[in-house]
Write an enzyme that holds these catalytic residues in place. Structure first.
Site, PDB file in Angstrom:
ATOM      1  N   TYR A  19      24.898  48.457  86.085  1.00  0.00           N
ATOM      2  CA  TYR A  19      24.920  49.300  87.282  1.00  0.00           C
ATOM      3  C   TYR A  19      23.812  48.943  88.267  1.00  0.00           C
ATOM      4  O   TYR A  19      23.781  49.459  89.384  1.00  0.00           O
ATOM      5  CB  TYR A  19      24.733  50.777  86.892  1.00  0.00           C
ATOM      6  CG  TYR A  19      25.878  51.374  86.122  1.00  0.00           C
ATOM      7  CD1 TYR A  19      26.991  51.880  86.776  1.00  0.00           C
ATOM      8  CD2 TYR A  19      25.840  51.442  84.733  1.00  0.00           C
ATOM      9  CE1 TYR A  19      28.052  52.446  86.080  1.00  0.00           C
ATOM     10  CE2 TYR A  19      26.891  52.013  84.014  1.00  0.00           C
ATOM     11  CZ  TYR A  19      27.987  52.504  84.692  1.00  0.00           C
ATOM     12  OH  TYR A  19      29.026  53.065  84.000  1.00  0.00           O
ATOM     13  N   HIS A  24      25.259  52.998  94.388  1.00  0.00           N
ATOM     14  CA  HIS A  24      24.886  54.298  93.816  1.00  0.00           C
ATOM     15  C   HIS A  24      23.473  54.261  93.226  1.00  0.00           C
ATOM     16  O   HIS A  24      22.883  55.306  92.966  1.00  0.00           O
ATOM     17  CB  HIS A  24      25.898  54.656  92.717  1.00  0.00           C
ATOM     18  CG  HIS A  24      26.327  56.090  92.720  1.00  0.00           C
ATOM     19  ND1 HIS A  24      26.193  56.939  93.803  1.00  0.00           N
ATOM     20  CD2 HIS A  24      26.904  56.849  91.743  1.00  0.00           C
ATOM     21  CE1 HIS A  24      26.680  58.140  93.487  1.00  0.00           C
ATOM     22  NE2 HIS A  24      27.099  58.112  92.253  1.00  0.00           N
ATOM     23  N   ASN A  78      25.666  61.927  86.774  1.00  0.00           N
ATOM     24  CA  ASN A  78      26.114  63.322  86.767  1.00  0.00           C
ATOM     25  C   ASN A  78      25.353  64.187  85.767  1.00  0.00           C
ATOM     26  O   ASN A  78      25.630  65.375  85.636  1.00  0.00           O
ATOM     27  CB  ASN A  78      27.629  63.401  86.500  1.00  0.00           C
ATOM     28  CG  ASN A  78      28.021  62.800  85.162  1.00  0.00           C
ATOM     29  OD1 ASN A  78      27.189  62.232  84.455  1.00  0.00           O
ATOM     30  ND2 ASN A  78      29.288  62.919  84.805  1.00  0.00           N
ATOM     31  N   ASP A 103      21.545  57.707  97.375  1.00  0.00           N
ATOM     32  CA  ASP A 103      22.476  57.065  98.311  1.00  0.00           C
ATOM     33  C   ASP A 103      23.241  58.142  99.079  1.00  0.00           C
ATOM     34  O   ASP A 103      23.485  59.226  98.561  1.00  0.00           O
ATOM     35  CB  ASP A 103      23.455  56.170  97.537  1.00  0.00           C
ATOM     36  CG  ASP A 103      24.226  56.948  96.466  1.00  0.00           C
ATOM     37  OD1 ASP A 103      23.570  57.577  95.607  1.00  0.00           O
ATOM     38  OD2 ASP A 103      25.469  56.941  96.491  1.00  0.00           O
ATOM     39  N   ASN A 124      27.248  63.776  92.776  1.00  0.00           N
ATOM     40  CA  ASN A 124      27.152  64.356  91.434  1.00  0.00           C
ATOM     41  C   ASN A 124      25.723  64.457  90.927  1.00  0.00           C
ATOM     42  O   ASN A 124      25.387  65.362  90.161  1.00  0.00           O
ATOM     43  CB  ASN A 124      27.989  63.536  90.445  1.00  0.00           C
ATOM     44  CG  ASN A 124      29.472  63.702  90.691  1.00  0.00           C
ATOM     45  OD1 ASN A 124      29.907  64.725  91.198  1.00  0.00           O
ATOM     46  ND2 ASN A 124      30.251  62.691  90.354  1.00  0.00           N
TER      47      ASN A 124
END
Length: 201
Positions: A19, A24, A78, A103, A124
């Site tokens: 990631y 994000h 989240n 972001d 989230n």
């Protein structure tokens, strides 16, 4: 601003190398810039976050800036609220001294916006933090990533790496967002907004 307060600065993202380059994760990228400025390395904390303690920037006249705890939650986006609430309790930080870097789809790419409280805009990570700390009244450094092109779903867009064109300017954007965090701690929200919201020529 008082130097007695400890600031908790949280950079949002998802854990793991898969990631790391995603849009994000820009909040976590900004924390890496701040961490490099502070010196030292992030260490694992029992509140499920990577943490680095230090001073935020330098005050006018050369005195060290306020104490800060830089944190990157080790949970998925989240579930960011649990680590943030745990660190807030551990380091005795009030929501007024909590800064969340994240972001923002509704801001053009590369622009930085600062605000206190307000809605989560479907984010989230923010939703989880608000639920866990029990208030929306914490500071946000919003890093613009722009809207997805065409009919691309927003959820797909944020979980993709920045484009080659975006990456050319990404370093500058990350440094500016780190400057904005320091400005919040040194000058307060209104002065920092005046500096970072001014239209660029």
């Amino acid at each position: 601003m008082s130097t007695d307060h400890t600031w908790l600065v949280v950079g949002l993202g998802n854990p793991g190398p898969g990631y790391a380059g995603h849009r994000h994760n820009v909040g976590a990228m900004v924390l890496d810039v701040l961490g490099a400025r502070v010196g030292g390395s992030f260490k694992s904390h029992k509140a499920r976050a990577a943490v680095l303690e230090g001073r935020l920037g330098v005050r006018p006249g050369g005195a060290p800036g306020p104490r800060a705890v830089l944190a990157k939650p080790a949970t998925y986006m989240n579930e960011s609220g649990g680590p943030v609430a745990g660190l807030s309790q551990f380091f005795k930080v009030d929501p007024a001294q909590l800064v969340v870097v994240h972001d923002e789809l509704d801001i053009p790419y590369g622009q930085i916006r600062l605000k206190l409280g307000g809605g989560e805009g479907g984010h989230n990570g923010l939703r989880s933090i608000t639920r866990s700390v029990g208030t929306k009244d914490y500071l946000r450094v919003r890093v613009g990533i722009g809207r997805p092109p065409g009919r691309m779903d927003a959820a797909d867009y944020v979980l993709r790496d920045f484009s080659a064109t975006e990456r050319k300017d990404l370093g500058v954007t990350l440094e500016e967002a780190a400057d904005a965090v320091e400005a919040l701690a040194h000058e307060g929200l209104l002065a920092a907004q005046g500096r970072f919201h001014a239209p660029t020529a």
